[in-house]
Every structure is written in structure tokens, then in C-alpha cells.
Design a protein around this motif. Structure first.
Motif, PDB file in Angstrom:
ATOM      1  N   ALA A   1       0.795  -1.273   0.009  1.00 21.49           N
ATOM      2  CA  ALA A   1       0.065   0.270   0.063  1.00 21.49           C
ATOM      3  C   ALA A   1       0.885   1.427   0.042  1.00 21.49           C
ATOM      4  CB  ALA A   1      -0.669  -0.012   1.083  1.00 21.49           C
ATOM      5  N   VAL A   2       2.157   1.314   0.710  1.00 15.51           N
ATOM      6  CA  VAL A   2       2.843   2.504   0.837  1.00 15.51           C
ATOM      7  C   VAL A   2       3.558   2.430  -0.605  1.00 15.51           C
ATOM      8  CG1 VAL A   2       4.930   3.372   1.901  1.00 15.51           C
ATOM      9  CG2 VAL A   2       3.029   2.342   3.249  1.00 15.51           C
ATOM     10  N   GLY A   3       3.992   1.253  -1.331  1.00 16.44           N
ATOM     11  CA  GLY A   3       4.760   1.410  -2.379  1.00 16.44           C
ATOM     12  C   GLY A   3       6.217   0.926  -1.981  1.00 16.44           C
ATOM     13  N   GLY A   4       6.324   0.185  -0.785  1.00 15.01           N
ATOM     14  CA  GLY A   4       7.868  -0.365  -0.590  1.00 15.01           C
ATOM     15  C   GLY A   4       8.295  -1.544  -1.182  1.00 15.01           C
ATOM     16  N   ASN A   5       9.396  -2.203  -0.627  1.00 15.48           N
ATOM     17  CA  ASN A   5       9.962  -3.403  -1.394  1.00 15.48           C
ATOM     18  C   ASN A   5       8.983  -4.383  -1.176  1.00 15.48           C
ATOM     19  OD1 ASN A   5      11.432  -5.386  -2.277  1.00 15.48           O
ATOM     20  ND2 ASN A   5      13.292  -4.570  -1.739  1.00 15.48           N
ATOM     21  N   GLU A   6       7.796  -4.905  -1.893  1.00 13.00           N
ATOM     22  CA  GLU A   6       7.091  -5.988  -1.562  1.00 13.00           C
ATOM     23  C   GLU A   6       7.775  -7.365  -1.727  1.00 13.00           C
ATOM     24  OE1 GLU A   6       2.744  -7.831  -3.244  1.00 13.00           O
ATOM     25  OE2 GLU A   6       3.890  -6.410  -4.305  1.00 13.00           O
ATOM     26  N   ALA A   7       8.640  -7.422  -2.616  1.00 14.34           N
ATOM     27  CA  ALA A   7       9.332  -8.669  -2.783  1.00 14.34           C
ATOM     28  C   ALA A   7       9.983  -9.038  -1.438  1.00 14.34           C
ATOM     29  CB  ALA A   7      10.285  -8.546  -3.854  1.00 14.34           C
ATOM     30  N   ALA A   8      10.650  -8.206  -1.005  1.00  9.98           N
ATOM     31  CA  ALA A   8      11.416  -8.210   0.332  1.00  9.98           C
ATOM     32  C   ALA A   8      10.366  -8.560   1.399  1.00  9.98           C
ATOM     33  CB  ALA A   8      12.157  -6.955   0.730  1.00  9.98           C
ATOM     34  N   ALA A   9       9.238  -7.928   1.491  1.00 14.61           N
ATOM     35  CA  ALA A   9       8.213  -8.425   2.554  1.00 14.61           C
ATOM     36  C   ALA A   9       7.627  -9.604   2.645  1.00 14.61           C
ATOM     37  CB  ALA A   9       7.167  -7.321   2.445  1.00 14.61           C
ATOM     38  N   VAL A  10       7.555 -10.159   0.993  1.00 15.33           N
ATOM     39  CA  VAL A  10       7.088 -11.491   1.029  1.00 15.33           C
ATOM     40  C   VAL A  10       8.163 -12.481   1.444  1.00 15.33           C
ATOM     41  CG1 VAL A  10       6.395 -13.296  -0.814  1.00 15.33           C
ATOM     42  CG2 VAL A  10       5.329 -11.028  -1.078  1.00 15.33           C
ATOM     43  N   PHE A  11       9.346 -12.264   1.013  1.00 18.55           N
ATOM     44  CA  PHE A  11      10.490 -13.064   1.511  1.00 18.55           C
ATOM     45  C   PHE A  11      10.688 -13.443   2.883  1.00 18.55           C
ATOM     46  CE2 PHE A  11      15.045 -14.118   2.077  1.00 18.55           C
ATOM     47  CZ  PHE A  11      14.995 -15.375   1.227  1.00 18.55           C
ATOM     48  N   ASN A  12      10.636 -12.122   3.456  1.00 12.87           N
ATOM     49  CA  ASN A  12      10.731 -12.018   4.881  1.00 12.87           C
ATOM     50  C   ASN A  12       9.723 -12.691   5.718  1.00 12.87           C
ATOM     51  OD1 ASN A  12      13.439 -10.811   6.171  1.00 12.87           O
ATOM     52  ND2 ASN A  12      13.042  -9.663   4.112  1.00 12.87           N
ATOM     53  N   SER A  13       8.529 -12.678   5.053  1.00 16.70           N
ATOM     54  CA  SER A  13       7.252 -13.126   5.767  1.00 16.70           C
ATOM     55  C   SER A  13       7.391 -14.838   5.608  1.00 16.70           C
ATOM     56  CB  SER A  13       5.999 -12.748   4.943  1.00 16.70           C
ATOM     57  OG  SER A  13       5.693 -11.296   5.475  1.00 16.70           O
ATOM     58  N   VAL A  14       7.814 -15.109   4.569  1.00 21.92           N
ATOM     59  CA  VAL A  14       7.877 -16.723   4.371  1.00 21.92           C
ATOM     60  C   VAL A  14       9.104 -17.056   5.167  1.00 21.92           C
ATOM     61  CG1 VAL A  14       8.450 -18.514   2.644  1.00 21.92           C
ATOM     62  CG2 VAL A  14       7.078 -16.723   2.122  1.00 21.92           C
ATOM     63  N   LEU A  15      10.093 -16.633   5.134  1.00 23.47           N
ATOM     64  CA  LEU A  15      11.340 -16.928   5.810  1.00 23.47           C
ATOM     65  C   LEU A  15      11.104 -16.684   7.252  1.00 23.47           C
ATOM     66  CD1 LEU A  15      14.412 -17.607   6.239  1.00 23.47           C
ATOM     67  CD2 LEU A  15      15.030 -15.295   6.134  1.00 23.47           C
ATOM     68  N   GLY A  16      10.404 -15.694   7.787  1.00 28.25           N
ATOM     69  CA  GLY A  16      10.029 -15.669   9.264  1.00 28.25           C
ATOM     70  C   GLY A  16       9.212 -16.796   9.521  1.00 28.25           C
ATOM     71  N   SER A  17       8.134 -17.125   8.825  1.00 28.68           N
ATOM     72  CA  SER A  17       7.262 -18.065   9.221  1.00 28.68           C
ATOM     73  C   SER A  17       7.886 -19.557   9.664  1.00 28.68           C
ATOM     74  CB  SER A  17       5.892 -17.959   8.189  1.00 28.68           C
ATOM     75  OG  SER A  17       5.510 -16.979   8.117  1.00 28.68           O
ATOM     76  N   PHE A  18       8.695 -19.900   8.619  1.00 30.81           N
ATOM     77  CA  PHE A  18       9.408 -21.110   8.818  1.00 30.81           C
ATOM     78  C   PHE A  18      10.414 -21.133   9.972  1.00 30.81           C
ATOM     79  CE2 PHE A  18       7.627 -21.930   4.476  1.00 30.81           C
ATOM     80  CZ  PHE A  18       7.492 -23.253   4.544  1.00 30.81           C
ATOM     81  N   LEU A  19      11.200 -20.095   9.917  1.00 30.44           N
ATOM     82  CA  LEU A  19      11.981 -20.092  11.018  1.00 30.44           C
ATOM     83  C   LEU A  19      11.362 -19.674  12.649  1.00 30.44           C
ATOM     84  CD1 LEU A  19      14.750 -17.265   9.973  1.00 30.44           C
ATOM     85  CD2 LEU A  19      15.006 -19.665  10.186  1.00 30.44           C
ATOM     86  N   GLY A  20      10.222 -19.427  12.473  1.00 26.79           N
ATOM     87  CA  GLY A  20       9.108 -19.145  13.597  1.00 26.79           C
ATOM     88  C   GLY A  20       8.904 -20.472  14.146  1.00 26.79           C
TER      89      GLY A  20
END
Length: 341
Positions: free
Chosen positions: A133-152
Motif C-alpha cells: 500500500a505504501v509502495g515499498g519493497n514488496e518482494a522483500a516483505a514477501v520473502f521475509n514473511s515466508v522466511l520468518g514463518s518457517f524460522l518461527g
């Protein structure tokens, strides 16, 4: 008078997501049984699996494969987000709960809930939607969400064991299967459809608005469960303390994350937007199943889960309030770099 009505409509239109959040909360209070677990909307399936899957499917359609593979090389960004999420926030929360909040008369089980929230992984929906919505780095947000979910799946139970002494462990196999169904598969399908041009007209569909609408559904069902949680009595002062602490802590974490990333001078403005949301948000989707396994049958289950139930909508409320100023900051920062002599 007509001008004022038109200005009000324009204001509501620009901030429709925030208005939608408030309406979802109000409707959840009026009709909580509709969206609560076991209700006719079946949020245990529609909110937990279907809605999250839709959000990641939309993210896949919105991204190019080159963008996602390219962001893997941004290891400094990913390290910052994961260390802040799983390291800094839990340590700060444990110190504050032990040395400060415990002496303010806050219920000890709510404090345990605050520590529990701090150990949770990043979310699989809200940070992505807000970053987009802001126009930030969506690819980085997706990657870290996936990575963080599995690390969690691994880190969160061990963090709880370390900080709270719980002996229960999360079923990693079940969690990995659930994550694959709700995150990986929809994302890969969306990426494949975009990459191979199987869907060529999706650009005419307001994907960002669809994602935010789905997120409103998640907010509504979350508050429905919150308003119907009465496992153990809580007085109004406990709830007030919890809301106040969660709000203040989130503001502090947002401020710290933003300024740390900005002052390091290692990231672009779009990266900083993704970092701010991804490193400070916590997952309700993964958090509730973890809590149900770790604290199933506890008479104080409502106190333990209260901070997470408050944290999730609060991070969305604060995030939605930050969308407009973040957009302005991103625009001016990008323009200043673009037109720098």
C-alpha cells in the motif's frame, strides 16, 4: 455544505482501509458470534487458510520472479528483519516485563502473554499488504514473511522454552504442512501464472484493494474471537494496561526499526518501508495455534492470548495510519535522490 460533504467523502475514500478497520471492529462487537470460531463464517478455515492463501496468491500475481529471486541477495535486509524480530524484540520485552511492568501491578499472566507475543514470527499478511500500500519493497516483505514463518516454527517454541520455561513443543511437521498450504503453494501458483503470462488481464483488477479487503475479513474474525473470550475473568484495568502497553511498545519498535535502518545507510527507501513493517509485526495466524498447543487447557488462557489479540489489530491500525505519511516520505525521498544534481 456541499463542499464539506465532498471533502469528507474524499477523506473517507483516501482512508477507506482505516474506516473499514473501524467498521469491522464495531460490527465484531455488535455481532461477534457470526465471525467467531465455530460461527457461520468458519474463520478457523476461511481466515486462517483461505484468506491468507488469497493474500499470497495476489502477492504472487503482483510480483515478477526476477524481483523475488533478486531480493534473496539482499541478505543484510533479511538479517536485520529476522534479528530484530526474533532477537531484539523478545529480549527488550523480557527486560521490561521483569524490571518495569511487573512493578506496575499488571497481571502476571498478561505479562507472560506479552513475552509470548514477542517470540512470535512475523505475519504472513499484514506486513505485505501495508508495504504494498505504501509502495515499498514488496518482494522483500514477501520473502521475509515466508522466511520468518518457517524460522518461527523452530525459533518461537524454543524462545518460549527459554523465557517462560514451557515444556510443550510445537509440532513442526504439522506447521510446515500448514505453511506450505497457506503460503508457499498460493505464492508459487501466483508467481507461475504471472511468469508464464497465463493470466494477462490481472492488472485491470485492483489487487492491492482486494488484499486489503481480505485483511479486513481477518480483522473482523479476530475481534469476534476477542470479544467472546471469557475463559478467565479480567478486570477493565488489566485490559486497559494491555492495550496501553501494546500500543506504546509498538510505537517504540516502529520508531526504533525505522531509524536504525535509515541511519545504517545500507538500504533504499523502499527497503526501509518493508523493514519497518516486517520487523515489528507479529503473526496472529501462526501465534494462536502455537499458544493453543503450548497453553491448551490453562485457566489463564485468555490472559495469555489477550496481548496477541490486541497486538494484531493494533499493528494494522498503526500501520494504516502510517500509510499516508510513509507514502509522502517515500515520494520525497525518492524524488530527492532522482533529481539530485
Amino acid at each position: 455544505m456541499y463542499y464539506n460533504r465532498r471533502a469528507l467523502r474524499a477523506l473517507v475514500y483516501r482512508n477507506w482501509f482505516l474506516v473499514g478497520v473501524l467498521m469491522a471492529i464495531l460490527f465484531a462487537q455488535l455481532r461477534p458470534t457470526i465471525g467467531a470460531s465455530g460461527g457461520i463464517l468458519m474463520p478457523e478455515w476461511t481466515a486462517k487458510y483461505l484468506s491468507v492463501g488469497v493474500i499470497f496468491f495476489i502477492s504472487g500475481l503482483s510480483l515478477r520472479l526476477d524481483d523475488l529471486t533478486g531480493t534473496i541477495a539482499s541478505y543484510k535486509l533479511h538479517v536485520f528483519v529476522q534479528v530484530f524480530t526474533f532477537g531484539l524484540i523478545p529480549i527488550v520485552m523480557v527486560v521490561l516485563c521483569s524490571l518495569v511492568f511487573a512493578h506496575l501491578g499488571v497481571d502476571q499472566w498478561i505479562l507472560k502473554g506479552m513475552i509470548t507475543v514477542s517470540c512470535m514470527p512475523p505475519p504472513v499478511s499484514s506486513a505485505i499488504v501495508l508495504t504494498k500500500a505504501v509502495g515499498g519493497n514488496e518482494a522483500a516483505a514477501v520473502f521475509n514473511s515466508v522466511l520468518g514463518s518457517f524460522l518461527g516454527v523452530i525459533i518461537s517454541p524454543f524462545s518460549l522454552l527459554l523465557f517462560l520455561g514451557s515444556s510443550a513443543m510445537l509440532s513442526m511437521v504439522d506447521s510446515i504442512v500448514a505453511l506450505s498450504q497457506t503460503v508457499i503453494i498460493p505464492l508459487v501458483v501466483g508467481l507461475a501464472l504471472r511468469h508464464f503470462n497465463i493470466i494477462t488481464r490481472h492488472r485491470s483488477v485492483p489487487l492491492s484493494e482486494v488484499g486489503q479487503a481480505v485483511l479486513l475479513f481477518i480483522i473482523y474474525t479476530t475481534f469476534c474471537d476477542a470479544f467472546l473470550t471469557h475463559d478467565s475473568p479480567m478486570n477493565a484495568l488489566d485490559v486497559l494496561f494491555c492495550v496501553l502497553l501494546v500500543t506504546l511498545l509498538q510505537l517504540a519498535f516502529l520508531f526504533t526499526s525505522f531509524h536504525l535502518a535509515k541511519n545504517m545507510e545500507l538500504f533504499t527507501a523502499a527497503d526501509i518501508v518493508a523493514i519497518t513493517f516486517c520487523s515489528t509485526h507479529k503473526s496472529l495466524t501462526l501465534g494462536i495455534p502455537i499458544l493453543r498447543i503450548l497453553y491448551s487447557g490453562y485457566s489463564h488462557f485468555s490472559q495469555i492470548t489477550l496481548p496477541l489479540l490486541v497486538y494484531h489489530p493494533t499493528q494494522i491500525l498503526l500501520g494504516s495510519l502510517l500509510v499516508a505519511p510513509f507514502k509522502k516520505w517515500l515520494y520525497h525521498h525518492t524524488a530527492r535522490i532522482k533529481f539530485r544534481p
